[in-house]
Design a protein around this motif. Structure first.
Motif, PDB file in Angstrom:
ATOM      1  N   ALA A   1       0.692  -1.208   0.044  1.00 39.83           N
ATOM      2  CA  ALA A   1      -0.276  -0.051  -0.468  1.00 39.83           C
ATOM      3  C   ALA A   1       1.140   0.993   0.364  1.00 39.83           C
ATOM      4  O   ALA A   1       0.101   1.921  -0.405  1.00 39.83           O
ATOM      5  N   PHE A   2       1.737   1.098   0.297  1.00 44.62           N
ATOM      6  CA  PHE A   2       2.704   2.772   0.702  1.00 44.62           C
ATOM      7  C   PHE A   2       3.849   2.392  -0.995  1.00 44.62           C
ATOM      8  O   PHE A   2       4.962   3.047  -0.757  1.00 44.62           O
ATOM      9  N   GLY A   3       4.220   1.430  -1.366  1.00 47.69           N
ATOM     10  CA  GLY A   3       4.768   1.419  -2.042  1.00 47.69           C
ATOM     11  C   GLY A   3       5.844   0.345  -2.328  1.00 47.69           C
ATOM     12  O   GLY A   3       5.898   0.052  -0.940  1.00 47.69           O
TER      13      GLY A   3
ATOM     14  N   ILE B   1      13.333   2.408  -3.392  1.00 44.27           N
ATOM     15  CA  ILE B   1      13.316   3.821  -3.567  1.00 44.27           C
ATOM     16  C   ILE B   1      12.176   4.630  -3.501  1.00 44.27           C
ATOM     17  O   ILE B   1      12.097   5.974  -3.065  1.00 44.27           O
ATOM     18  N   HIS B   2      10.870   4.290  -4.066  1.00 45.29           N
ATOM     19  CA  HIS B   2       9.679   5.100  -3.827  1.00 45.29           C
ATOM     20  C   HIS B   2       9.007   4.659  -3.082  1.00 45.29           C
ATOM     21  O   HIS B   2       7.833   5.223  -2.844  1.00 45.29           O
ATOM     22  N   ARG B   3       9.077   3.795  -2.003  1.00 42.76           N
ATOM     23  CA  ARG B   3       8.572   3.722  -0.939  1.00 42.76           C
ATOM     24  C   ARG B   3       7.944   5.403  -0.292  1.00 42.76           C
ATOM     25  O   ARG B   3       8.782   6.135  -0.240  1.00 42.76           O
ATOM     26  N   CYS B   4       6.794   5.014   0.168  1.00 35.41           N
ATOM     27  CA  CYS B   4       6.474   6.879   0.474  1.00 35.41           C
ATOM     28  C   CYS B   4       6.927   7.033   1.728  1.00 35.41           C
ATOM     29  O   CYS B   4       7.318   6.531   2.601  1.00 35.41           O
ATOM     30  N   VAL B   5       7.434   7.928   1.585  1.00 32.53           N
ATOM     31  CA  VAL B   5       8.084   9.064   3.357  1.00 32.53           C
ATOM     32  C   VAL B   5       7.317   9.366   4.057  1.00 32.53           C
ATOM     33  O   VAL B   5       7.104   9.171   5.520  1.00 32.53           O
TER      34      VAL B   5
ATOM     35  N   LEU C   1       4.262   8.318   9.371  1.00 30.95           N
ATOM     36  CA  LEU C   1       2.804   9.020   9.696  1.00 30.95           C
ATOM     37  C   LEU C   1       1.172   8.931   9.609  1.00 30.95           C
ATOM     38  O   LEU C   1      -0.004   8.926  10.624  1.00 30.95           O
ATOM     39  N   ALA C   2       1.576   8.349   7.785  1.00 27.79           N
ATOM     40  CA  ALA C   2       0.101   7.939   8.177  1.00 27.79           C
ATOM     41  C   ALA C   2      -0.634   6.540   8.597  1.00 27.79           C
ATOM     42  O   ALA C   2      -1.430   6.343   8.513  1.00 27.79           O
TER      43      ALA C   2
ATOM     44  N   GLN D   1      -1.701   8.137  12.067  1.00 23.11           N
ATOM     45  CA  GLN D   1      -2.904   8.972  11.481  1.00 23.11           C
ATOM     46  C   GLN D   1      -3.982   7.804  12.275  1.00 23.11           C
ATOM     47  O   GLN D   1      -5.198   8.622  12.400  1.00 23.11           O
TER      48      GLN D   1
END
Ligand code: HEM
Length: 112
Positions: free
Chosen positions: A53-55, A58-62, A66-67, A70
């Motif tokens: 879900a977060f990729g 190297i493009h994994r969600c930064v 935090l998400a 939340q």
């Protein structure tokens, strides 16, 4: 889409130099070779960290941590107030061949 520069074999598939190749994310989180009972939502599955879900890479969600925080806070606060989300109808999907995303999903929030 890429063009193979050399003959090779991938997962038993013969690829010849010059063949045109496209990458499709077919199964992702429902990949039965990675996830047991892949079509079921099992929030505490042992290898949940392998979900995409977060990729990935190297493009994994930064913003992933935090998400996650939340969403955890939201679910905790909803549970305290005994609130839940009920799905009221079929989703309307994004008309795209890359991501089978949601455009609309009718829901209501109720108390239990
Ligand atoms: C549930 C919420 C979220 C989901 C599902 C999500 C999902 C993703 C995914 C799949 C990617 C990778 C896209 C790709 O492959 O190029 C990504 C990248 C990214 N996300 Fe998120 N994201 C979420 C929340 C957030 C938050 C809260 C932030 C910031 C505070 C954030 C910031 C970013 C950034 C900056 C990138 C680009 C990273 C890079 O390419 O180096 N995201 N996100």
């Amino acid at each position: 889409r890429r063009t193979a520069t050399a003959d090779t074999e991938l997962e038993g598939q013969q690829i010849k130099a010059g063949d045109k190749l496209a990458l499709w994310y077919l199964s992702a989180d429902r990949d039965e070779s990675v996830f047991e009972n892949a079509d079921q939502i099992i929030v505490d599955r042992a290898n949940a960290r392998r979900h995409l879900a977060f990729g990935h890479g190297i493009h994994r969600c930064v913003g992933a941590r935090l998400a996650e925080l939340q969403v955890s806070v939201l679910l905790e606060e909803m549970a305290k107030r005994r609130m839940r989300v009920n799905v009221l109808g079929e989703p309307e999907r994004v008309a795209a061949c890359f991501v089978h995303g949601y455009r609309k999903l009718p829901v209501e929030i109720s108390r239990y």
